[in-house]
Design a protein around this motif. Structure first.
Motif, PDB file in Angstrom:
ATOM      1  N   ARG A  53       0.838  -1.299  -0.155  1.00 33.54           N
ATOM      2  CA  ARG A  53       0.029  -0.006  -0.076  1.00 33.54           C
ATOM      3  C   ARG A  53       0.818   1.137  -0.002  1.00 33.54           C
ATOM      4  O   ARG A  53       1.794   1.350   0.613  1.00 33.54           O
ATOM      5  CB  ARG A  53      -0.844   0.207   1.116  1.00 33.54           C
ATOM      6  N   ASP A  55       0.618   5.150   0.772  1.00 37.09           N
ATOM      7  CA  ASP A  55      -0.380   6.293   1.061  1.00 37.09           C
ATOM      8  C   ASP A  55       0.153   7.692   0.570  1.00 37.09           C
ATOM      9  O   ASP A  55       1.257   7.751   0.929  1.00 37.09           O
ATOM     10  CB  ASP A  55      -0.570   6.441   2.681  1.00 37.09           C
ATOM     11  N   ARG A  67      -2.109   7.846 -10.292  1.00 37.81           N
ATOM     12  CA  ARG A  67      -1.975   6.909 -11.455  1.00 37.81           C
ATOM     13  C   ARG A  67      -0.770   7.038 -12.107  1.00 37.81           C
ATOM     14  O   ARG A  67       0.090   6.041 -12.478  1.00 37.81           O
ATOM     15  CB  ARG A  67      -3.189   6.404 -12.188  1.00 37.81           C
ATOM     16  N   PRO A 115      -6.255   1.280 -12.179  1.00 33.66           N
ATOM     17  CA  PRO A 115      -7.348   2.005 -11.234  1.00 33.66           C
ATOM     18  C   PRO A 115      -7.647   0.730 -10.104  1.00 33.66           C
ATOM     19  O   PRO A 115      -7.927   1.400  -9.045  1.00 33.66           O
ATOM     20  CB  PRO A 115      -8.509   2.367 -11.743  1.00 33.66           C
ATOM     21  N   GLU A 116      -7.420  -0.292 -10.459  1.00 31.18           N
ATOM     22  CA  GLU A 116      -7.733  -1.339  -9.460  1.00 31.18           C
ATOM     23  C   GLU A 116      -7.068  -1.286  -8.095  1.00 31.18           C
ATOM     24  O   GLU A 116      -5.996  -1.082  -8.145  1.00 31.18           O
ATOM     25  CB  GLU A 116      -7.774  -2.664  -9.839  1.00 31.18           C
ATOM     26  N   GLY A 117      -7.691  -0.816  -6.823  1.00 31.68           N
ATOM     27  CA  GLY A 117      -6.984  -0.797  -5.766  1.00 31.68           C
ATOM     28  C   GLY A 117      -6.803   0.600  -5.447  1.00 31.68           C
ATOM     29  O   GLY A 117      -6.554   0.942  -4.190  1.00 31.68           O
ATOM     30  N   LEU A 118      -7.016   1.433  -6.393  1.00 32.14           N
ATOM     31  CA  LEU A 118      -6.908   3.071  -5.918  1.00 32.14           C
ATOM     32  C   LEU A 118      -8.100   3.442  -5.181  1.00 32.14           C
ATOM     33  O   LEU A 118      -9.208   3.261  -5.634  1.00 32.14           O
ATOM     34  CB  LEU A 118      -6.805   3.528  -7.162  1.00 32.14           C
ATOM     35  N   THR A 119      -7.928   3.822  -4.069  1.00 36.09           N
ATOM     36  CA  THR A 119      -9.036   4.637  -3.295  1.00 36.09           C
ATOM     37  C   THR A 119      -8.936   5.953  -2.801  1.00 36.09           C
ATOM     38  O   THR A 119      -7.653   5.946  -2.411  1.00 36.09           O
ATOM     39  CB  THR A 119      -9.493   3.408  -2.135  1.00 36.09           C
ATOM     40  N   LEU A 120      -9.706   6.697  -2.550  1.00 34.23           N
ATOM     41  CA  LEU A 120      -9.706   7.989  -1.852  1.00 34.23           C
ATOM     42  C   LEU A 120     -10.137   7.655  -0.572  1.00 34.23           C
ATOM     43  O   LEU A 120     -11.217   7.186  -0.355  1.00 34.23           O
ATOM     44  CB  LEU A 120     -10.441   9.011  -2.698  1.00 34.23           C
ATOM     45  N   GLU A 121      -9.480   7.448   0.449  1.00 35.45           N
ATOM     46  CA  GLU A 121      -9.711   7.297   1.643  1.00 35.45           C
ATOM     47  C   GLU A 121     -10.158   8.448   2.725  1.00 35.45           C
ATOM     48  O   GLU A 121     -11.093   8.128   3.546  1.00 35.45           O
ATOM     49  CB  GLU A 121      -8.382   6.293   2.684  1.00 35.45           C
ATOM     50  N   TYR A 122      -9.661   9.451   2.496  1.00 38.77           N
ATOM     51  CA  TYR A 122      -9.897  10.707   3.544  1.00 38.77           C
ATOM     52  C   TYR A 122      -9.549  12.083   2.640  1.00 38.77           C
ATOM     53  O   TYR A 122      -8.907  12.244   2.016  1.00 38.77           O
ATOM     54  CB  TYR A 122      -8.897  10.670   4.845  1.00 38.77           C
TER      55      TYR A 122
END
Length: 131
Positions: A53, A55, A67, A115-122
């Motif tokens: 991961r 961050d 990306r 894009p798989e696994g790319l997340t906006l968390e906060y």
């Protein structure tokens, strides 16, 4: 090498070489879009089973910027782009009008990371921001 290269993004940089569709967006809007952004910190974590991961704490991402950042570092790690070219993309002038050579996304031959696994968390806001 991946972690070392990713740290080159930390700081205030001109991310034009990592901005997806920037020229098309500028043409559509009829004005230049600023591509200077600040990456405050990049952390790395081992998730197990060969997964990692990354961050990235930044201020104002451009379209496909993250990306393209990751994809470009992967291209360097696999020998598709040399490190000197990568450094030219990352450490270009902040003011586009000072230099006659600003690298754009079209100059960067790397592919964006999938894009798989790319997340906006906060999303962080200053307490002083008025919404």
């Amino acid at each position: 090498q991946f972690q070392k290269l990713m740290q080159e993004y930390v700081g205030t940089r001109n991310f034009r070489a990592f901005a997806g569709a920037i020229e098309a967006n500028e043409k559509r809007k009829g004005k230049a879009i600023g591509t200077v952004r600040t990456v405050n910190k990049i952390d790395f974590f081992t998730e197990g089973e060969g997964k990692y991961r990354v961050d990235i704490y930044l201020e104002g991402a451009l379209y496909k910027m993250v990306r393209n950042m990751v994809g470009t570092v992967l291209a360097v790690c696999t020998g598709k782009i040399d490190e000197e070219t990568f450094m030219s993309f990352v450490h270009q002038p902040l003011d586009e009008y000072v230099s006659d050579r600003i690298y754009a996304r079209d100059d960067n031959p790397s592919k964006p990371a999938p894009p798989e696994g790319l997340t906006l968390e906060y999303v962080f806001f200053n307490e002083d921001d008025d919404f």
